[in-house]
Write a protein that holds these residues in place. Sequence first.
Motif, PDB file in Angstrom:
ATOM      1  N   ASN A   1       0.821  -1.209   0.000  1.00 48.42           N
ATOM      2  CA  ASN A   1       0.000   0.000   0.000  1.00 48.42           C
ATOM      3  C   ASN A   1       0.857   1.261   0.000  1.00 48.42           C
ATOM      4  O   ASN A   1       0.466   2.285  -0.560  1.00 48.42           O
TER       5      ASN A   1
ATOM      6  N   VAL B   1      -0.828   4.017  -4.885  1.00 47.61           N
ATOM      7  CA  VAL B   1      -2.236   3.636  -4.952  1.00 47.61           C
ATOM      8  C   VAL B   1      -2.554   2.920  -6.261  1.00 47.61           C
ATOM      9  O   VAL B   1      -3.386   2.005  -6.296  1.00 47.61           O
TER      10      VAL B   1
ATOM     11  N   ALA C   1     -11.551   6.225  -1.487  1.00 50.24           N
ATOM     12  CA  ALA C   1     -10.648   6.333  -2.636  1.00 50.24           C
ATOM     13  C   ALA C   1     -11.161   7.360  -3.645  1.00 50.24           C
ATOM     14  O   ALA C   1     -10.541   7.561  -4.689  1.00 50.24           O
TER      15      ALA C   1
ATOM     16  N   GLU D   1      -8.952   9.930  -5.111  1.00 51.09           N
ATOM     17  CA  GLU D   1      -7.910   9.432  -5.997  1.00 51.09           C
ATOM     18  C   GLU D   1      -8.479   8.885  -7.304  1.00 51.09           C
ATOM     19  O   GLU D   1      -7.758   8.293  -8.104  1.00 51.09           O
TER      20      GLU D   1
ATOM     21  N   LEU E   1      -6.002  -0.040   2.546  1.00 49.57           N
ATOM     22  CA  LEU E   1      -6.149   1.196   1.771  1.00 49.57           C
ATOM     23  C   LEU E   1      -7.229   2.082   2.383  1.00 49.57           C
ATOM     24  O   LEU E   1      -7.056   3.295   2.522  1.00 49.57           O
TER      25      LEU E   1
ATOM     26  N   ARG F   1      -6.742   5.898   4.439  1.00 50.61           N
ATOM     27  CA  ARG F   1      -7.333   7.152   3.949  1.00 50.61           C
ATOM     28  C   ARG F   1      -8.228   7.791   5.002  1.00 50.61           C
ATOM     29  O   ARG F   1      -8.305   9.010   5.098  1.00 50.61           O
TER      30      ARG F   1
ATOM     31  N   THR G   1       1.434   8.373  -0.960  1.00 55.84           N
ATOM     32  CA  THR G   1       0.552   7.535  -0.143  1.00 55.84           C
ATOM     33  C   THR G   1       0.694   7.939   1.326  1.00 55.84           C
ATOM     34  O   THR G   1       1.777   8.335   1.767  1.00 55.84           O
TER      35      THR G   1
END
Length: 458
Positions: free
Chosen positions: A140, A144, A217, A220, A301, A305, A329
């Motif tokens: 990770n 990403v 996510a 992103e 992940l 975040r 990241t």
Amino acid sequence: MNPQHNPGLSKSLGTLELWGIAVGLVISGEYFGWSYGWASAGTMGFLVTTFFVALMYTTFIFSFTELTTSIPHAGGPFEYSRRAFGPTGGYIAGFATLIEFVFAPPAISLAIGAYVNVQFPALDPKLIAVGAYLVFMTLNILGVHIAAMFELGVTLLAIFELLVFMGVVAPGFSMVNFVKGGWAGQDGFSMAAFSGIFAAIPFAIWFFLAIEGVAMAAEEAKTPRRSIPIAYIGGILTLVILATGVMIFAGGAGDWTKLANINDPLPQAMKIIVGENSGWLHMLVWLGLFGLIASFHGIILGYSRQIFALARAGYLPEVLERVHPKRHTPYVAILAGGAVGIAAIFSDSWITFGGQSLTANIVTMSVFGAIVMYIMSMLSLFKLRATAPHMERSYRAPLYPIFPAIALIGAFVCLATMIYYNALVAGVFAGLMVVGYVYFLTTHARRSEMLAASGSIA
């Protein structure tokens, strides 16, 4: 932290990768965890529980997608609730989401350990679980896009393996096996069966838990307003079909009571049909790891975040918002969440209580966080429809207000029954929320300065 010295997140995720994250986050729920629901409700009772929870999740995702596309923010539910209800609302949703995503990985890593232990009995499942953390935290941190492509690959392999499982056990499937003793207490429906249906709710939720992590996510994603609805809706439909098939085929393979309190129900169900030395069994164990790895990797992940977004908004220590200067990241958040998860793996003395196993209690703790977050998200949807009617909404919840109302009512029912049947875990969850709230109150001045500088909500 000065944003000029902290690089932002990279926008590199497409629709297929987001679908892979949506399914991958959850797909381990088809491999383990859910079978504990059979111990509470029986196969028939748990089937009822699962249909109820599937309805809640389907209406939730169709509604939640409106928030995700309107506010594509790494904090996900935290940011929706903060927009709707201010800092306290943001804290409740954000910390609940944090508990969900930090406590889910240790349960999955223990299942990874159990699956590997089938092949290598001499290996300690807990050490295997720690090794999984080290490998996938590293992946990770690397980036990403790399992480998302890996996630898509292992998710496709995991789906293939579930289809293989259903195909291999199908010749030995018997509905007689599935319905035998299928209601809690006795073969027929009774008050004990009714009680068991509600007691099994956390394990039906485990079938779908964390699909909402795609929201984290969103910052992103290349085109979040177009790709996220496709990823979410395709993801929930995929998962409902797989969950139903896996549960029914496993239950009809033989004596389902032997599968009700273990971390590897699919290999054990297949063993009933093909025998202990079959190549099919060994293939399932190895390929089955892909399903666990997909969720484990994806939730790392997700939790990173969430930690990053909370720290960036001043809800967690500043150090947790650091982004790797080359990889873009949130590496400190990845490592911090992993440290908590590894500690949970070795915390049998305080997580094993209430007559449930370590894994079952970790699952339940994670589900408490999820349900509180679902409630806050649906309340935020209703609130923002009223207070921000002109906010850009490229996607609107269908059948509003019916769908979000069904999801909200379902979530309240789940929360009430979980508190009733899991009072000790509920107390620990509440205690964590209180500790977090004390920290939230002590950092008010820092948040006020940050938000005043950015011109955002106080």
